[in-house]
Design a protein around this motif. Structure first.
Motif, PDB file in Angstrom:
ATOM      1  N   LEU A   6       0.830  -1.194   0.000  1.00  0.00           N
ATOM      2  CA  LEU A   6       0.000   0.000   0.000  1.00  0.00           C
ATOM      3  C   LEU A   6       0.868   1.248   0.000  1.00  0.00           C
ATOM      4  N   CYS A   7       0.318   2.303  -0.557  1.00  0.00           N
ATOM      5  CA  CYS A   7       0.960   3.605  -0.481  1.00  0.00           C
ATOM      6  C   CYS A   7       1.184   3.945   0.984  1.00  0.00           C
ATOM      7  N   GLN A   8       2.399   4.328   1.312  1.00  0.00           N
ATOM      8  CA  GLN A   8       2.708   4.607   2.717  1.00  0.00           C
ATOM      9  C   GLN A   8       2.309   6.015   3.113  1.00  0.00           C
ATOM     10  N   ILE A   9       1.783   6.762   2.174  1.00  0.00           N
ATOM     11  CA  ILE A   9       1.349   8.128   2.485  1.00  0.00           C
ATOM     12  C   ILE A   9      -0.138   8.146   2.822  1.00  0.00           C
ATOM     13  N   CYS A  10      -0.946   7.562   1.951  1.00  0.00           N
ATOM     14  CA  CYS A  10      -2.389   7.552   2.223  1.00  0.00           C
ATOM     15  C   CYS A  10      -2.829   6.221   2.824  1.00  0.00           C
ATOM     16  N   GLU A  11      -2.024   5.192   2.635  1.00  0.00           N
ATOM     17  CA  GLU A  11      -2.318   3.874   3.187  1.00  0.00           C
ATOM     18  C   GLU A  11      -3.700   3.363   2.791  1.00  0.00           C
ATOM     19  N   ALA A  26       4.581   4.697  -2.890  1.00  0.00           N
ATOM     20  CA  ALA A  26       3.581   5.728  -3.143  1.00  0.00           C
ATOM     21  C   ALA A  26       2.650   5.303  -4.266  1.00  0.00           C
ATOM     22  N   CYS A  27       1.376   5.658  -4.113  1.00  0.00           N
ATOM     23  CA  CYS A  27       0.407   5.415  -5.172  1.00  0.00           C
ATOM     24  C   CYS A  27       0.586   6.483  -6.255  1.00  0.00           C
ATOM     25  N   ASP A  28      -0.167   6.355  -7.325  1.00  0.00           N
ATOM     26  CA  ASP A  28       0.028   7.305  -8.417  1.00  0.00           C
ATOM     27  C   ASP A  28      -0.346   8.722  -8.007  1.00  0.00           C
ATOM     28  N   VAL A  29      -1.167   8.845  -6.975  1.00  0.00           N
ATOM     29  CA  VAL A  29      -1.555  10.174  -6.505  1.00  0.00           C
ATOM     30  C   VAL A  29      -0.407  10.827  -5.730  1.00  0.00           C
ATOM     31  N   HIS A  30       0.325   9.982  -5.008  1.00  0.00           N
ATOM     32  CA  HIS A  30       1.352  10.525  -4.119  1.00  0.00           C
ATOM     33  C   HIS A  30       2.763  10.310  -4.649  1.00  0.00           C
ATOM     34  N   TYR A  31       2.859  10.110  -5.964  1.00  0.00           N
ATOM     35  CA  TYR A  31       4.171   9.937  -6.578  1.00  0.00           C
ATOM     36  C   TYR A  31       4.304  10.924  -7.727  1.00  0.00           C
TER      37      TYR A  31
HETATM   38 ZN   LIG Z   1      -1.291   7.498  -1.730  1.00  0.00          ZN
END
Ligand SMILES: [Zn+2]
Ligand SMILES: [Zn+2]
Length: 63
Positions: A6-11, A26-31
């Motif tokens: 999982l994205c470690q920012i939004c989890e 990071a997911c595509d939103v947070h990368y």
């Molecule tokens: Zn994210």
């Protein structure tokens, strides 16, 4: 490149990439694709961020 987890920012979203600086997943939103950084590192490395104005020379001699 694909990573698992999982994205470690939004989890909440599946991670797409790993930050080239801190290694955060990071997911595509947070990368930031162009910078190859997570949004947190991208924000710190952003050269366009406003610098604190210290002792700014204001032209007070203008008449
Ligand atoms: Zn994210
Ligand atoms: Zn990072």
């Amino acid at each position: 490149m694909s990573v698992s987890g999982l994205c470690q920012i939004c989890e909440s979203r599946p991670a797409q990439e790993r930050c080239g600086n801190c290694g955060t997943l990071a997911c595509d939103v947070h990368y930031e694709d162009g910078k190859e950084l997570c949004v947190e590192c991208a924000a710190q490395a952003d050269p366009t961020q406003p610098s604190p104005s210290e002792s700014e020379d204001v032209d007070i001699n203008r008449l």
